[in-house]
Structures are given as structure tokens and as C-alpha cells.
Design an enzyme around this catalytic site. Structure first.
Site, PDB file in Angstrom:
ATOM      1  CG  ASN A   1      -1.821   1.214   1.301  1.00  0.00           C
ATOM      2  OD1 ASN A   1      -2.446   1.552   0.277  1.00  0.00           O
ATOM      3  ND2 ASN A   1      -1.922   1.870   2.434  1.00  0.00           N
TER       4      ASN A   1
ATOM      5  CG  HIS B   1      -0.912   6.290   4.551  1.00  0.00           C
ATOM      6  ND1 HIS B   1      -2.285   6.170   4.577  1.00  0.00           N
ATOM      7  CD2 HIS B   1      -0.594   7.238   5.463  1.00  0.00           C
ATOM      8  CE1 HIS B   1      -2.772   7.005   5.483  1.00  0.00           C
ATOM      9  NE2 HIS B   1      -1.772   7.666   6.031  1.00  0.00           N
TER      10      HIS B   1
ATOM     11  CB  SER C   1       4.794   5.505   4.214  1.00  0.00           C
ATOM     12  OG  SER C   1       5.127   6.597   5.038  1.00  0.00           O
TER      13      SER C   1
ATOM     14  CG  ASP D   1      -3.206   3.598   6.870  1.00  0.00           C
ATOM     15  OD1 ASP D   1      -3.234   3.009   5.778  1.00  0.00           O
ATOM     16  OD2 ASP D   1      -4.000   4.505   7.178  1.00  0.00           O
TER      17      ASP D   1
END
Ligand code: GAR
Length: 224
Positions: free
Chosen positions: A120, A122, A149, A158
């Protein structure tokens, strides 16, 4: 975008909910050879996501998994949503799942099945500003620096192991729009870089921890 590369080339499914600028950066990096992978699916949970058209313009296969149309007792049915999404991922023979502005929280069961194979991005310097509205929160907090990030996805929102970050300065006259544009530009370099590591075998998932070039990643790599 080529889909005729050799067998064995890592296959990416990119999940989006919005404009898809990170998806475009990733697809271009694959097409140019910077990233040794092919994007075999771009899937969105939002039928109106602008990134779907951008993906089609790049010749990529797209799918919509519309949570609103998957209801049970008048409420969104997360199990049905995730089962449909999983079918799409399996049909695309995805090796890796790349969350690129995908704004749905996935269940622990789903995440655990893809652990070590799902990244992912973020828009903050995690662990600062998990969740939403990160640019407004960085401004409100008076942060001197902000950024993006990339992390492996774990069941904690997260909160999965960090791989790399890129920081930008917060300038005195910044608005959410100006700060978000600065972060986005960095994301478009950061994410293809990490996906290149992952698909070339430099970045490995070893028993719940990332390894880069054979060494445990104790702190995320900082992109200059
Ligand atoms: C990106 O800034 C990404 O970091 C963020 O959404 C944006 C998507 O932009 N992701 C999250 O906030 C995930 N919680 P894009 O659709 O233009 O790539």
C-alpha cells in the site's frame, strides 16, 4: 502497455478508488521496463473512479467490484465484496496486489491471504497520520515535513511493515492542494521503485519481516 511478455513475469493487480495517478505511474514503469512486471488487472470499488478510464486508455484490463451493488439485508455485504474481489484477483493470476489509492479497509482474513504479496502507499510519513485527510492534518499539526510511505499490508490499518518513504518540506504558504501535489509527485517515483525491488526479488517477505538485498529492513529506506 505490453501484455505479451515472457511467462514468469510477475503479474500485478492494482486496486484503485480514485484518479489512479499512481496506477498510471506503475503501469508506465512496467511498460518502459523499469519495473519487470505486467499489470494484469486494474480493479476499482468505485464505478466512477477516473482511474478506470485512464487504465483503459493504457490498454489495461479493468474491473469494477461495486460494494453498493453487493448488499445483504439492505447493507453493504463485505464478505460478498471481498469474495468477488478475490475472484477477480485469481482470474488475473496476480502475483502481487498493489493498493494505489484504494480507500476500502480489507478484512484480516483477506489481508492474511495476501500477506507479503500486498503493498500500500499512504500519503504521510507513517506512523504519523494514519487514516484519512493526512495533508490537512500535517498542516494543522504544523509539521515541518510530510511525505509518503510504502508498506506491506497487514491487518492493522496503515500499520504494516514499512519499506520506503519520501519526505517533502511543508512550506509556509502551503494549502492542502499544494502539499498534496508535492506528495503525489514523490509517490509516482517512490511506488514504482519499491515495486521494482519486489518484482525483481530484491525485496522479500521473510516470516513477517521485509528483507532488502538480504538484510532485514529495520527502518524504511528514505528516498532522497
Ligand atoms: C494517493 O495519494 C495515495 O497515497 C492515497 O490516495 C491517493 C490516490 O491518488 N492513499 C490513501 O490515502 C490510502 N489510505 P491516485 O488515485 O491519484 O493514485
Amino acid at each position: 502497455v505490453s501484455s505479451s511478455k515472457a511467462e514468469g513475469t510477475p503479474r500485478l493487480a492494482v486496486l484503485i478508488s480514485g484518479g489512479g495517478s499512481n496506477m498510471v505511474a506503475i503501469a508506465r514503469a512496467c511498460a518502459s521496463g523499469q519495473v519487470p512486471a505486467i499489470v494484469t488487472l486494474v480493479a476499482s470499488d468505485v464505478p466512477e473512479a477516473g482511474g478506470l478510464q485512464r487504465a483503459q486508455e493504457l490498454g489495461l484490463t479493468t474491473a469494477v467490484v461495486d460494494r453498493r451493488s453487493l448488499q445483504r439485508d439492505g447493507r453493504p455485504d463485505r464478505a460478498a465484496f471481498e469474495a468477488t474481489l478475490e475472484q477477480q484477483l485469481l482470474a488475473s493470476s496476480a502475483d502481487f496486489v498493489i493498493l494505489a489509492g484504494f480507500m476500502r479497509v480489507l478484512s484480516a482474513e483477506f489481508v492474511n491471504r495476501w500477506m507479503g504479496r500486498m503493498l500500500n502507499i499512504h500519503p504521510s510519513l507513517l506512523p504519523r497520520h494514519k487514516g484519512l485527510d493526512t495533508h490537512a492534518r500535517a498542516l494543522a499539526a504544523g509539521d515541518a515535513e510530510h511525505g509518503a510511505s510504502v508498506h506491506f499490508v497487514s491487518p492493522e490499518l496503515d500499520g504494516g511493515p514499512l519499506v520506503a518513504q519520501s519526505a517533502v518540506p511543508v512550506l509556509p504558504d502551503d494549502t492542502v492542494a499544494s502539499l498534496s501535489a508535492r506528495v503525489h509527485a514523490r509517490e509516482h517515483m517512490l511506488y514504482p521503485m519499491v515495486i521494482q525491488w519486489l518484482t525483481s526479488g530484491r525485496l522479500l517477505w521473510n516470516d513477517g519481516k521485509p528483507l532488502l538485498d538480504g538484510a532485514p529492513l529495520e527502518t524504511p529506506v528514505r528516498l532522497a
